[in-house]
Scaffold this motif. Structure first.
Motif, PDB file in Angstrom:
ATOM      1  N   SER A 130      31.959  -4.813 120.223  1.00 25.46           N
ATOM      2  CA  SER A 130      30.731  -4.052 120.490  1.00 25.46           C
ATOM      3  C   SER A 130      29.706  -4.906 121.228  1.00 25.46           C
ATOM      4  O   SER A 130      29.006  -4.412 122.129  1.00 25.46           O
ATOM      5  N   THR A 131      29.622  -6.189 120.864  1.00 27.60           N
ATOM      6  CA  THR A 131      28.705  -7.095 121.562  1.00 27.60           C
ATOM      7  C   THR A 131      29.120  -7.261 123.018  1.00 27.60           C
ATOM      8  O   THR A 131      28.281  -7.242 123.929  1.00 27.60           O
ATOM      9  N   ILE A 132      30.411  -7.421 123.247  1.00 28.44           N
ATOM     10  CA  ILE A 132      30.923  -7.574 124.612  1.00 28.44           C
ATOM     11  C   ILE A 132      30.614  -6.328 125.445  1.00 28.44           C
ATOM     12  O   ILE A 132      30.181  -6.426 126.599  1.00 28.44           O
ATOM     13  N   VAL A 133      30.812  -5.155 124.847  1.00 30.46           N
ATOM     14  CA  VAL A 133      30.585  -3.906 125.578  1.00 30.46           C
ATOM     15  C   VAL A 133      29.118  -3.739 125.945  1.00 30.46           C
ATOM     16  O   VAL A 133      28.782  -3.365 127.080  1.00 30.46           O
ATOM     17  N   ILE A 134      28.212  -4.038 125.003  1.00 31.25           N
ATOM     18  CA  ILE A 134      26.780  -3.897 125.273  1.00 31.25           C
ATOM     19  C   ILE A 134      26.350  -4.818 126.417  1.00 31.25           C
ATOM     20  O   ILE A 134      25.654  -4.404 127.347  1.00 31.25           O
TER      21      ILE A 134
ATOM     22  N   ARG B 150      25.118  -5.765 132.213  1.00 25.58           N
ATOM     23  CA  ARG B 150      25.464  -6.468 133.454  1.00 25.58           C
ATOM     24  C   ARG B 150      25.797  -5.477 134.567  1.00 25.58           C
ATOM     25  O   ARG B 150      25.391  -5.666 135.714  1.00 25.58           O
ATOM     26  N   ILE B 151      26.525  -4.420 134.221  1.00 22.68           N
ATOM     27  CA  ILE B 151      26.838  -3.407 135.233  1.00 22.68           C
ATOM     28  C   ILE B 151      25.564  -2.707 135.691  1.00 22.68           C
ATOM     29  O   ILE B 151      25.410  -2.374 136.871  1.00 22.68           O
ATOM     30  N   GLY B 152      24.630  -2.514 134.771  1.00 20.66           N
ATOM     31  CA  GLY B 152      23.367  -1.873 135.120  1.00 20.66           C
ATOM     32  C   GLY B 152      22.479  -2.711 136.022  1.00 20.66           C
ATOM     33  O   GLY B 152      21.462  -2.220 136.522  1.00 20.66           O
ATOM     34  N   SER B 153      22.844  -3.972 136.228  1.00 21.55           N
ATOM     35  CA  SER B 153      22.085  -4.837 137.146  1.00 21.55           C
ATOM     36  C   SER B 153      22.988  -5.368 138.257  1.00 21.55           C
ATOM     37  O   SER B 153      22.794  -6.485 138.732  1.00 21.55           O
ATOM     38  N   MET B 154      23.965  -4.563 138.647  1.00 18.60           N
ATOM     39  CA  MET B 154      24.909  -4.975 139.687  1.00 18.60           C
ATOM     40  C   MET B 154      24.218  -5.250 141.021  1.00 18.60           C
ATOM     41  O   MET B 154      24.704  -6.042 141.828  1.00 18.60           O
ATOM     42  N   MET B 155      23.088  -4.609 141.267  1.00 20.17           N
ATOM     43  CA  MET B 155      22.390  -4.815 142.525  1.00 20.17           C
ATOM     44  C   MET B 155      21.488  -6.043 142.495  1.00 20.17           C
ATOM     45  O   MET B 155      20.786  -6.324 143.459  1.00 20.17           O
TER      46      MET B 155
ATOM     47  N   ASN C 159      21.231   1.010 140.470  1.00 14.86           N
ATOM     48  CA  ASN C 159      21.387   0.341 139.175  1.00 14.86           C
ATOM     49  C   ASN C 159      21.354   1.344 138.024  1.00 14.86           C
ATOM     50  O   ASN C 159      22.149   1.263 137.082  1.00 14.86           O
ATOM     51  N   PHE C 160      20.430   2.293 138.102  1.00 14.16           N
ATOM     52  CA  PHE C 160      20.311   3.309 137.052  1.00 14.16           C
ATOM     53  C   PHE C 160      21.577   4.165 136.978  1.00 14.16           C
ATOM     54  O   PHE C 160      22.092   4.437 135.883  1.00 14.16           O
ATOM     55  N   ALA C 161      22.085   4.572 138.127  1.00 15.82           N
ATOM     56  CA  ALA C 161      23.299   5.396 138.152  1.00 15.82           C
ATOM     57  C   ALA C 161      24.489   4.633 137.581  1.00 15.82           C
ATOM     58  O   ALA C 161      25.294   5.196 136.825  1.00 15.82           O
TER      59      ALA C 161
ATOM     60  N   VAL D  67      24.133   4.479 133.706  1.00 15.71           N
ATOM     61  CA  VAL D  67      24.459   5.757 133.068  1.00 15.71           C
ATOM     62  C   VAL D  67      25.966   5.991 133.061  1.00 15.71           C
ATOM     63  O   VAL D  67      26.545   6.401 132.046  1.00 15.71           O
ATOM     64  N   PHE D  68      26.617   5.727 134.182  1.00 13.69           N
ATOM     65  CA  PHE D  68      28.074   5.910 134.275  1.00 13.69           C
ATOM     66  C   PHE D  68      28.801   4.990 133.304  1.00 13.69           C
ATOM     67  O   PHE D  68      29.712   5.423 132.579  1.00 13.69           O
ATOM     68  N   ALA D  69      28.407   3.721 133.265  1.00 12.44           N
ATOM     69  CA  ALA D  69      29.065   2.760 132.377  1.00 12.44           C
ATOM     70  C   ALA D  69      28.826   3.114 130.912  1.00 12.44           C
ATOM     71  O   ALA D  69      29.722   2.959 130.072  1.00 12.44           O
ATOM     72  N   ASN D  70      27.632   3.610 130.604  1.00 16.04           N
ATOM     73  CA  ASN D  70      27.332   3.979 129.219  1.00 16.04           C
ATOM     74  C   ASN D  70      28.180   5.168 128.768  1.00 16.04           C
ATOM     75  O   ASN D  70      28.698   5.190 127.640  1.00 16.04           O
ATOM     76  N   LYS D  71      28.341   6.173 129.640  1.00 13.87           N
ATOM     77  CA  LYS D  71      29.184   7.316 129.298  1.00 13.87           C
ATOM     78  C   LYS D  71      30.628   6.888 129.120  1.00 13.87           C
ATOM     79  O   LYS D  71      31.333   7.372 128.221  1.00 13.87           O
ATOM     80  N   LEU D  72      31.081   5.987 129.963  1.00  9.73           N
ATOM     81  CA  LEU D  72      32.452   5.487 129.845  1.00  9.73           C
ATOM     82  C   LEU D  72      32.643   4.742 128.532  1.00  9.73           C
ATOM     83  O   LEU D  72      33.678   4.895 127.869  1.00  9.73           O
ATOM     84  N   ALA D  73      31.638   3.956 128.123  1.00  8.25           N
ATOM     85  CA  ALA D  73      31.726   3.224 126.858  1.00  8.25           C
ATOM     86  C   ALA D  73      31.769   4.180 125.673  1.00  8.25           C
ATOM     87  O   ALA D  73      32.511   3.960 124.705  1.00  8.25           O
ATOM     88  N   ARG D  74      30.987   5.254 125.733  1.00  4.46           N
ATOM     89  CA  ARG D  74      30.988   6.233 124.651  1.00  4.46           C
ATOM     90  C   ARG D  74      32.338   6.945 124.532  1.00  4.46           C
ATOM     91  O   ARG D  74      32.801   7.236 123.425  1.00  4.46           O
ATOM     92  N   LYS D  75      32.966   7.215 125.672  1.00  2.00           N
ATOM     93  CA  LYS D  75      34.285   7.838 125.633  1.00  2.00           C
ATOM     94  C   LYS D  75      35.333   6.903 125.039  1.00  2.00           C
ATOM     95  O   LYS D  75      36.349   7.356 124.506  1.00  2.00           O
ATOM     96  N   MET D  76      35.079   5.599 125.135  1.00  2.00           N
ATOM     97  CA  MET D  76      35.995   4.610 124.569  1.00  2.00           C
ATOM     98  C   MET D  76      35.702   4.339 123.090  1.00  2.00           C
ATOM     99  O   MET D  76      36.350   3.494 122.481  1.00  2.00           O
ATOM    100  N   GLY D  77      34.710   5.049 122.544  1.00  2.00           N
ATOM    101  CA  GLY D  77      34.401   4.904 121.117  1.00  2.00           C
ATOM    102  C   GLY D  77      33.312   3.928 120.787  1.00  2.00           C
ATOM    103  O   GLY D  77      33.027   3.691 119.607  1.00  2.00           O
ATOM    104  N   GLU D  78      32.657   3.353 121.795  1.00  2.00           N
ATOM    105  CA  GLU D  78      31.580   2.407 121.552  1.00  2.00           C
ATOM    106  C   GLU D  78      30.239   3.141 121.520  1.00  2.00           C
ATOM    107  O   GLU D  78      30.111   4.261 121.997  1.00  2.00           O
ATOM    108  N   GLN D  79      29.221   2.452 120.980  1.00  2.00           N
ATOM    109  CA  GLN D  79      27.917   3.097 120.791  1.00  2.00           C
ATOM    110  C   GLN D  79      27.145   3.212 122.096  1.00  2.00           C
ATOM    111  O   GLN D  79      26.413   4.174 122.294  1.00  2.00           O
ATOM    112  N   GLY D  80      27.284   2.243 122.995  1.00  2.00           N
ATOM    113  CA  GLY D  80      26.533   2.256 124.233  1.00  2.00           C
ATOM    114  C   GLY D  80      25.127   1.710 124.025  1.00  2.00           C
ATOM    115  O   GLY D  80      24.758   1.247 122.934  1.00  2.00           O
ATOM    116  N   VAL D  81      24.316   1.795 125.061  1.00  2.00           N
ATOM    117  CA  VAL D  81      22.951   1.264 124.982  1.00  2.00           C
ATOM    118  C   VAL D  81      21.918   2.347 124.684  1.00  2.00           C
ATOM    119  O   VAL D  81      20.746   2.052 124.493  1.00  2.00           O
ATOM    120  N   TYR D  82      22.323   3.623 124.680  1.00  2.00           N
ATOM    121  CA  TYR D  82      21.408   4.702 124.301  1.00  2.00           C
ATOM    122  C   TYR D  82      22.212   5.888 123.808  1.00  2.00           C
ATOM    123  O   TYR D  82      23.420   5.945 123.971  1.00  2.00           O
TER     124      TYR D  82
END
Length: 313
Positions: free
Chosen positions: A229-233, A238-243, A293-295, A298-313
Motif C-alpha cells: 500500500s505504501t508503494i502504491v501511494i 510520482r505518476i501525478g507529477s510526471m510533468m 498531471n491532474f489527468a 486521476v487515471f492512476a488512482n482509478k487503476l489502483a482502486r481497481k487493483m484493490g488498493e485505497q488510492g490517494v482519495y
C-alpha cells in the motif's frame, strides 16, 4: 476512527462545531499546513487566468484584455513546445523507471541487515546527498565528468579509453541526469519504506521460518505485501507529477548544446516567462502541464482502486 463510523456525516451544524471543539488541538496542529497550502498553492491559482489574457503589467490581471484560447492555439502550433513536451515525458519516465525502485531495493536490503551500527552508518551516508543543493552538486558533477580535466575521464583515459562527454554529448546527457538524480535522492526516499518495514509484525517472519521459508520467500510473501500500500501511494504521487522532470537539476547542468534532449517544460516556461517577459504564454504552458498531471493522477488512482488498493482519495 473513520468519520462515517463516528457519525460526522450525519451531524447537524452545531454538532459539527462541537466535534471540532473536542478535537480542537488536532485541528490546531493541522492549521499551519492549511495556511501554507492556502497561501502558496490555492491563492496563486487566481494568477492562472492570465493564460487566457494578454497580460499588461500596467493594467494588471483584472484590466488586461481577455483573449480566450489564443495562447494555447499559438502554443500547440510551435514545434519547440512539442520538443520540450517530449523531453519532459522521456526524462520523467526514466526517472520513474530507474529512480522509483531504487529506494525500495535499498530499504529491503537494509531491513535484512542485523548489525545496527552498520545499518545506521549506511543510512547516514546515503542520506547525505539529499541535503546538498543542486548548485553545489552541479559544480561537483562538472569537475568529475568534464572532458577537460574531469576525474572520471582521466581514469577512462588512463585505461586506454576516449573521453566521454557526459555533460556535453546529447547521447549521454539524459543518462547523466537520471543517474545523478537517483544517487542524490534514493537514500532519502528509503526513509518512508524503512518506516513501513518497521511496522511489520516480526512474528510473521518467525512463523514463516518455522514453516521452512528461506529469506527470499519471506521477502516476497511477507515483506512486499505488507508494504504494498505504501508503494502504491508513492507511485500514484510520482505518476501525478510526471510533468515535473527536475527543474533545479536541469537548469544547473544544461546548456545550448544539449537543448534538444534536455529542455523541459519548466525550463521553457522560465525562458519565455522571466527571460522574455511573455507571461501569458508561460502561464498557458504551466496550466497545460498542471492539467496533464491532474489527468495522470486521476487515471492512476482509478487503476489502483481497481487493483484493490485505497488510492490517494
Amino acid at each position: 476512527m473513520p468519520a462515517k463510523k463516528r457519525g460526522i456525516g450525519r451531524m447537524s451544524l452545531g454538532k459539527v462545531w462541537q466535534y471540532i471543539h473536542v478535537n480542537r488541538y488536532l485541528y490546531l496542529m493541522l492549521l499551519p499546513a492549511l495556511v501554507f497550502y492556502a497561501v502558496f498553492h490555492y491563492y496563486p491559482m487566481y494568477g492562472a487566468s492570465i493564460a487566457f489574457k494578454d497580460l499588461s503589467l500596467t493594467k494588471g490581471i483584472l484590466g488586461s484584455p481577455w483573449v480566450g484560447t489564443k495562447h494555447f492555439t499559438y502554443l500547440f502550433g510551435l514545434d519547440k513546445f512539442w520538443e520540450v513536451f517530449w523531453n519532459t515525458i522521456v526524462i520523467s519516465f526514466y526517472r520513474l523507471v530507474f529512480g522509483f525502485p531504487a529506494p525500495i531495493i535499498v530499504a529491503l536490503l537494509l531491513h535484512e541487515v542485523m548489525n545496527r551500527a552498520f545499518k545506521r552508518t549506511v543510512q547516514t551516508v546515503i542520506y547525505l546527498p539529499h541535503f546538498i543543493s543542486w548548485v553545489i552538486l552541479g559544480g561537483l558533477l562538472v569537475n568529475l565528468l568534464s572532458t577537460n580535466g574531469g576525474v572520471v575521464n582521466k581514469v577512462i583515459e588512463s585505461l586506454g579509453g576516449s573521453p566521454i562527454g557526459f555533460l556535453s554529448d546529447d547521447s549521454h546527457f539524459r543518462s547523466t541526469l537520471v543517474w545523478s538524480m537517483v544517487w542524490k535522492e534514493f537514500g532519502w526516499n528509503t526513509i518512508i519504506y524503512m518506516a513501513a518495514l518497521a511496522g511489520i509484525n516480526p512474528q510473521l517472519y518467525e512463523s514463516a521460518a518455522m514453516d521452512g521459508a528461506n529469506r527470499w520467500h519471506r521477502v516476497w510473501h511477507i515483506t512486499l505485501p505488507c508494504i504494498r500500500s505504501t508503494i502504491v501511494i508513492l507511485l500514484l504521487l510520482r505518476i501525478g507529477s510526471m510533468m515535473e522532470a527536475g527543474f533545479d537539476q536541469i537548469f544547473i547542468l544544461y546548456h545550448t548544446g544539449v537543448y534538444n534532449v534536455s529542455d523541459i517544460i519548466d525550463t521553457y516556461v522560465y525562458r519565455i516567462g522571466l527571460a522574455e517577459g511573455r507571461f501569458s504564454l508561460a502561464a498557458a504552458v504551466g496550466l497545460f502541464k498542471s492539467v496533464i498531471n491532474f489527468a495522470l493522477l486521476v487515471f492512476a488512482n482509478k487503476l489502483a482502486r481497481k487493483m484493490g488498493e485505497q488510492g490517494v482519495y
